[in-house]
Design a protein around this motif. Sequence first.
Motif, short mmCIF file in Angstrom:
data_model
loop_
_atom_site.label_atom_id
_atom_site.label_comp_id
_atom_site.label_asym_id
_atom_site.label_seq_id
_atom_site.Cartn_x
_atom_site.Cartn_y
_atom_site.Cartn_z
N ARG A 65 1.22 -0.96 0.06
CA ARG A 65 0.05 -0.26 -0.13
C ARG A 65 0.89 1.13 0.41
NH1 ARG A 65 -4.60 -2.25 -1.76
NH2 ARG A 65 -5.65 -3.20 -0.22
N SER A 66 2.30 0.65 0.13
CA SER A 66 3.04 2.75 -0.10
C SER A 66 3.58 2.61 -1.20
CB SER A 66 4.04 2.35 0.92
OG SER A 66 4.94 1.27 -0.21
N VAL A 67 2.67 2.28 -2.47
CA VAL A 67 3.53 1.95 -3.76
C VAL A 67 2.02 2.87 -4.48
CG1 VAL A 67 4.71 1.74 -6.32
CG2 VAL A 67 5.07 0.73 -3.83
N ALA A 68 2.29 4.22 -4.81
CA ALA A 68 1.40 4.23 -5.72
C ALA A 68 1.16 3.68 -6.71
CB ALA A 68 1.02 5.82 -6.94
N TYR A 69 -1.30 3.17 -6.80
CA TYR A 69 -1.17 2.70 -7.82
C TYR A 69 -0.68 2.13 -9.36
CZ TYR A 69 -3.90 6.25 -10.01
OH TYR A 69 -4.83 6.88 -10.67
N ASN A 70 -0.43 3.86 -10.19
CA ASN A 70 0.44 3.62 -11.17
C ASN A 70 1.66 3.41 -11.16
OD1 ASN A 70 0.67 6.26 -9.58
ND2 ASN A 70 0.02 7.89 -11.16
N VAL A 71 2.46 3.85 -9.93
CA VAL A 71 3.60 3.82 -9.67
C VAL A 71 3.73 2.27 -10.25
CG1 VAL A 71 6.04 3.66 -8.53
CG2 VAL A 71 4.37 6.05 -8.51
N ALA A 72 3.15 1.12 -9.16
CA ALA A 72 3.39 0.14 -9.36
C ALA A 72 3.25 -0.27 -10.62
CB ALA A 72 2.29 -0.69 -8.33
N TRP A 73 2.56 0.06 -11.54
CA TRP A 73 3.01 -0.93 -13.56
C TRP A 73 3.92 -0.68 -13.46
CZ3 TRP A 73 -1.34 2.82 -14.47
CH2 TRP A 73 -2.99 3.33 -13.38
N TYR A 74 5.04 0.16 -12.89
CA TYR A 74 6.08 -0.13 -13.96
C TYR A 74 7.37 -0.41 -12.84
CZ TYR A 74 3.89 3.81 -16.69
OH TYR A 74 2.72 4.49 -17.35
N ASP A 75 6.94 -1.40 -11.97
CA ASP A 75 7.43 -2.05 -11.55
C ASP A 75 8.23 -2.64 -12.40
OD1 ASP A 75 9.13 -3.73 -9.31
OD2 ASP A 75 8.27 -1.87 -8.11
N PRO A 76 9.54 -3.25 -11.89
CA PRO A 76 10.44 -4.51 -12.81
C PRO A 76 10.26 -5.80 -12.37
CG PRO A 76 12.08 -2.76 -12.06
CD PRO A 76 10.84 -2.60 -11.66
N GLY A 77 9.90 -5.91 -11.20
CA GLY A 77 9.46 -7.00 -10.30
C GLY A 77 7.48 -7.41 -9.98
N LEU A 78 7.22 -6.33 -10.66
CA LEU A 78 5.94 -6.63 -10.70
C LEU A 78 5.17 -8.40 -10.44
CD1 LEU A 78 3.11 -5.33 -10.22
CD2 LEU A 78 3.12 -5.51 -12.78
N LEU A 79 4.53 -8.37 -9.55
CA LEU A 79 3.73 -10.19 -9.93
C LEU A 79 2.56 -9.50 -10.19
CD1 LEU A 79 4.43 -12.79 -9.49
CD2 LEU A 79 3.51 -12.86 -6.90
N LEU A 80 1.97 -8.61 -9.49
CA LEU A 80 0.07 -8.79 -9.56
C LEU A 80 -0.34 -6.95 -9.51
CD1 LEU A 80 -1.95 -11.02 -11.00
CD2 LEU A 80 -2.98 -10.65 -8.84
N ALA A 81 -0.70 -7.05 -10.19
CA ALA A 81 -1.44 -5.82 -10.11
C ALA A 81 -2.46 -5.13 -10.49
CB ALA A 81 -0.70 -4.20 -10.55
N GLN A 82 -3.98 -4.42 -10.58
CA GLN A 82 -5.12 -4.09 -11.43
C GLN A 82 -4.81 -2.86 -11.66
OE1 GLN A 82 -8.32 -4.50 -9.51
NE2 GLN A 82 -9.62 -4.66 -11.18
N THR A 83 -4.54 -2.73 -12.98
CA THR A 83 -4.76 -0.97 -13.96
C THR A 83 -6.22 -0.54 -14.57
OG1 THR A 83 -3.21 0.34 -15.13
CG2 THR A 83 -3.86 -2.94 -16.57
N CYS A 84 -5.90 0.26 -14.63
CA CYS A 84 -6.90 0.77 -15.96
C CYS A 84 -6.94 0.53 -17.43
CB CYS A 84 -6.81 2.13 -15.48
SG CYS A 84 -8.40 3.17 -16.16
#
Length: 269
Positions: free
Chosen positions: A44-63
Motif C-alpha cells: 500500500r506504500s506504492v502509488a497504484y500507477n507507480v506499481a505498474w512500472y515496477d520491474p518486479g511486479l508480480l500482480l496488479a490491477q490497472t485501468c
Amino acid sequence: MRLASLSMYVSPPQVARAQEEFWAFLRDWLKQAGIAEVPQQLDRSVAYNVAWYDPGLLLAQTCGYPYAKSLRGIVRLVATPAYDRPGCDGPSMCSVLIARRGEAGATLADFRGRIAALNAYDSNSGANLFRAAVAPLAHGTRFFASVVETGSHAASIDAVAAGQADVAAIDCVTYGNFVAHTPERVSGLRIIGETPKGPGLPFVTRASASDAEVEILRQALAAAIASPVLAPARAALALKSFAILGDAAYEGLLDMEKAAEAAAYPVIA
C-alpha cells in the motif's frame, strides 16, 4: 520480494479488507505452485500507477485506458475480472452518471453549463467513458462551465454530494460498492444515465513474466473464484469470474478517444 498491488478498488473499508483476504489466498496458492518471492502482503506504500512500472511486479490491477495508451509492452495482461454490479456485463462495464437528488436535470444533456468532477484525465471510467458520453452532446464546443479533478472516484462522489460539482462519471463497480457497503455515502445522489461500456480493469504482471508464470497466475485467480472459503470476500468485492481478453478488446477504448477527437471534443471541458 516481488510487488503485489491491488489498489483500484479499496473503498469503502469493507472492500479493502476483502482485497486483503483475496490476496492472502492468492499468496498461499502461488507459493504452493512454486512461485518465488511472493510478497506476504499487498503493497500500500506504492502509488497504484507507480506499481505498474515496477520491474518486479508480480500482480496488479490497472485501468484499461492507460493500458491501451501506454502500458502495452510494460505489463502483460493476465485476466479481466467480471463483477456483479449494475452496469457490468461480463468483463465489460460502464460508468454511472451521478447528480444530486433534487437538482434540476433528468439526463446528461441537461447538465450543459454545470460543473463536472472527474477523478483523473487518464482514467477510463472517470474521463474516457465520460468523454464518450458527452462528445455527441457537445457539438464541438465546451459543454461544462468548469471541470474539477478530484483524484479519486470517492472524492468525485463527495464533491457532487457536497455541491462542489454537479455531475460525475463513476466506475459502476465503485459506485455499486458504496451502495452495498456504505449507502449513506450516496444517499443524496441519483443516477441520471450510463456511459458506453468498455472492457474492465485488467489484472497484469510485468512484461518479462514468462508464459508459464502468466498461466500460473491465471490458475490462481481461477482457484480464488472456485474457493468456498473466499465466498464472503468475493461477495464483498462483487467478484464473479475472470475472462482472458487480448489487446484488441482494449483497443476499443482508444476508438472512443478517436471518435471524441473526430467530434472536436478531445478533452472533458
